[in-house]
Design an enzyme around this catalytic site. Structure first.
Site, mmCIF file in Angstrom:
data_model
loop_
_atom_site.group_PDB
_atom_site.id
_atom_site.type_symbol
_atom_site.label_atom_id
_atom_site.label_comp_id
_atom_site.label_asym_id
_atom_site.label_seq_id
_atom_site.Cartn_x
_atom_site.Cartn_y
_atom_site.Cartn_z
ATOM 1 N N ASP A 5 60.070 93.554 4.686
ATOM 2 C CA ASP A 5 59.580 92.967 5.922
ATOM 3 C C ASP A 5 60.240 93.728 7.087
ATOM 4 O O ASP A 5 61.338 94.262 6.940
ATOM 5 C CB ASP A 5 59.995 91.484 5.909
ATOM 6 C CG ASP A 5 59.696 90.763 7.193
ATOM 7 O OD1 ASP A 5 58.689 91.078 7.840
ATOM 8 O OD2 ASP A 5 60.478 89.842 7.524
ATOM 9 N N GLU A 7 60.219 92.631 10.898
ATOM 10 C CA GLU A 7 60.871 91.791 11.911
ATOM 11 C C GLU A 7 61.817 90.794 11.239
ATOM 12 O O GLU A 7 61.421 90.054 10.357
ATOM 13 C CB GLU A 7 59.817 91.070 12.750
ATOM 14 C CG GLU A 7 59.047 92.044 13.628
ATOM 15 C CD GLU A 7 57.842 91.417 14.284
ATOM 16 O OE1 GLU A 7 58.004 90.845 15.366
ATOM 17 O OE2 GLU A 7 56.753 91.499 13.715
HETATM 18 MG MG LIG Z 1 60.208 88.744 9.304
#
Ligand SMILES: [Mg+2]
Length: 199
Positions: A5, A7
């Site tokens: 991922d 962010e």
């Molecule tokens: Mg995230």
């Protein structure tokens, strides 16, 4: 294939950082406040237009947003022993200034539609359930996958792989998923990935 991922794992939440950088607090609204992603994106696009913020201005602002401390060193180390791609629901046009600071790691995300005046008019999501779909596609290509993320939309790719980790997540997500190791530091994540690969 390690799928990360973006962010919350290697970069801050872009819209929250963007709200702080522009001083426009209305940009802080996230999927935690508005679960309908399409509604949220329409709101953001309208808000950008009302402030006259076109893509060049947005990119200039985003260029002052830095990756999380230690993220570049983490990715460099990880890429020395594993294949890595960052799988995100954000947009290339927003993420690339941050990717530049990380030495351009592979990023699988989405595209904006930008008018001739530089204003964002629409957006195109690459595929439904992009994180889970991406991991499944890698598995179809014969890869074993390992994933790490911090949010609800990461759970699919985390659970679908041969190993998965929560990274700097919330207490609620930890409590709801006690079977997934929840890590806080890049060193822990490197060790976890190495162990999962038998290194
Ligand atoms: Mg995230």
């Amino acid at each position: 294939m390690t799928c990360l991922d973006m962010e919350g794992v290697i970069a801050p939440e872009i819209w929250i950082a963007f709200a702080e950088e522009t001083g426009i607090p209305e940009f802080k609204l996230t999927t935690r406040d508005e679960p309908d992603y399409n509604k949220l994106m329409r709101y953001r696009i309208d808000l950008l237009r009302s402030h006259g913020l076109g893509l060049p201005k947005i990119q200039e602002t985003i260029s002052r947003i830095n990756p999380l401390p230690g993220a570049k060193e983490f990715l460099d180390e990880l890429r020395s022993f594993a294949q890595v791609c960052i799988v995100s629901d954000t947009f290339y046009e927003f993420a690339m200034p941050i990717m530049a600071q990380l030495g351009y790691p592979t990023l699988l995300c989405n595209k904006l539609v930008v008018g001739p005046d530089g204003m964002i008019t629409d957006y195109r999501m690459r595929v439904e359930q992009s994180k889970l779909s991406t991991v499944k596609a890698f598995q179809q290509m014969g890869f074993k996958t390992i994933a790490a993320g911090d949010s609800f939309n990461d759970l699919g790719m985390i659970k679908a792989g041969s190993a998965g980790f929560l990274f700097r997540t919330t207490d609620a997500i930890k409590a709801a998923n006690p079977e997934i190791p929840a890590l806080e530091t890049y060193d822990e994540l490197l060790s976890g990935i190495k162990a999962a690969m038998g290194l």
